[in-house]
Design an enzyme around this catalytic site. Structure first.
Site, short mmCIF file in Angstrom:
data_model
loop_
_atom_site.label_atom_id
_atom_site.label_comp_id
_atom_site.label_asym_id
_atom_site.label_seq_id
_atom_site.Cartn_x
_atom_site.Cartn_y
_atom_site.Cartn_z
N GLU A 12 1.05 -1.26 0.01
CA GLU A 12 0.06 0.03 -0.28
C GLU A 12 0.86 1.16 0.00
O GLU A 12 0.34 2.44 -0.30
CB GLU A 12 -0.81 0.09 1.12
CG GLU A 12 -1.82 -1.08 1.49
CD GLU A 12 -2.37 -1.00 2.79
OE1 GLU A 12 -3.91 -1.61 2.71
OE2 GLU A 12 -2.01 -0.79 3.67
N GLU A 194 -5.18 -1.54 13.69
CA GLU A 194 -4.37 -0.26 13.93
C GLU A 194 -4.85 1.17 14.13
O GLU A 194 -4.63 1.92 14.87
CB GLU A 194 -3.23 0.00 12.95
CG GLU A 194 -2.45 -1.16 12.46
CD GLU A 194 -3.02 -2.15 11.40
OE1 GLU A 194 -4.05 -1.88 10.96
OE2 GLU A 194 -2.29 -3.26 11.29
N ASP A 217 -12.17 -8.17 3.09
CA ASP A 217 -12.73 -9.20 3.43
C ASP A 217 -13.96 -9.13 4.22
O ASP A 217 -14.34 -8.02 4.88
CB ASP A 217 -11.66 -10.25 4.10
CG ASP A 217 -11.16 -9.75 5.47
OD1 ASP A 217 -10.14 -8.94 5.46
OD2 ASP A 217 -11.92 -9.64 6.47
#
Ligand code: SAH
Length: 265
Positions: A12, A194, A217
């Site tokens: 990312e 996080e 997901d």
């Protein structure tokens, strides 16, 4: 603005670092910080690694050592509600640490001695991030995500959700667990590992923060399937284009202000 951008996964972060103008790298505390400019904005990009402590240390270092004034977090997350689907974008309104439980001394989810269960994301920064996300889906999505990847992950009409993100040091792949959390935490839209730690660090240091997550997901037994392919071909593109739009909104604002000033209005 000196913008700190935290990513949890290397894939990312890569595109953003490649897009940086005149970057230099600084290694500190086992992390590599990239300092430069992103689309005219002074920025520091860093990989937090996974989990709440890793994320909190990274956010604190960005503020204390690099002097960032704002923090953005981009990453992936599991869906926290049935209305949220793979490929949707979630922008946090507030964040909670779902594995924090010091009861009976403190209410469940409350971070002891802060009096808070939910840590706020900065409203202004989050609105700008959500605007960038809407614009990405409307204008960039079709070109940014290859048709075979859209088909592979069933991405048809992705949406933006704003709401509660729950973070904990646990990859969630049990639907029963998600259902319980969803019942205990009204407004839950995503689960990850996080965001709420960054939100707490930013709250304590009085730094505005915003968190964006691409849903990777459904937080069920299929959660790990093709995770890496999704991160590479979908989430990394989302993060890149949304951050670009986020940064360029500032350019637009500056241009509008400059033209107003030169027009004397
Ligand atoms: N299977 C991956 C592990 C990734 S850990 C691998 O082998 O590399 C999960 C990362 O994605 C964390 O940064 C977390 O914030 C986010 N995430 C995505 N789906 C999640 C879920 N269902 N539960 C918790 N975190 C999730």
């Amino acid at each position: 603005m000196l913008l700190g951008i935290i990513s949890a996964l290397a894939e990312e972060q890569q595109g953003l670092v490649e897009a940086m103008q005149s970057p230099y790298k600084l290694v500190h505390g086992q992390r590599t910080y990239w300092v430069g400019q992103l689309w005219e904005i002074d920025a520091v990009c860093v990989l937090s690694r996974i989990g709440k402590v890793a994320a909190a240390v990274t956010a604190t270092t960005l503020v204390e050592k690099f002097g960032v004034t704002h923090i953005l977090f981009t990453g992936v997350a599991g869906a926290g509600d049935k209305s949220v689907r793979v490929g949707d974008i979630v922008v946090a309104e507030s964040l909670v640490q779902h594995d924090m439980d010091a009861s009976p001394l403190f209410p469940r989810f409350e971070v002891p001695l802060t009096g808070l269960t939910h840590f706020p994301a900065d409203h202004h920064l989050s609105t700008r991030l959500a605007d960038a996300a809407y614009a990405f889906l409307d204008e960039d999505f079709a070109a940014a995500i290859a048709p075979q990847e859209r088909a592979a992950f069933g991405l048809t009409r992705p949406r933006v959700h704003r709401g509660l993100i729950a973070s904990g040091d646990q990859f969630m792949d049990d639907p029963a667990h998600i259902n319980r959390l969803n019942a205990d935490l009204p407004g839950l839209v995503a689960v990850e590992m996080e965001g709420a730690a960054v939100a707490q660090a930013c709250y304590e240091l009085a730094i505005p923060c915003a968190v964006m997550r691409t849903i990777s997901d459904n937080a069920n037994e299929n959660a790990a399937t093709d995770f890496l392919r999704f991160v590479k071909s979908v989430a990394a593109q989302y993060a890149f284009y949304v951050v670009r739009r986020f940064c360029r909104q500032d350019e637009e604002t500056v241009k509008i202000q400059a033209s107003r000033e030169s027009a004397g209005t």
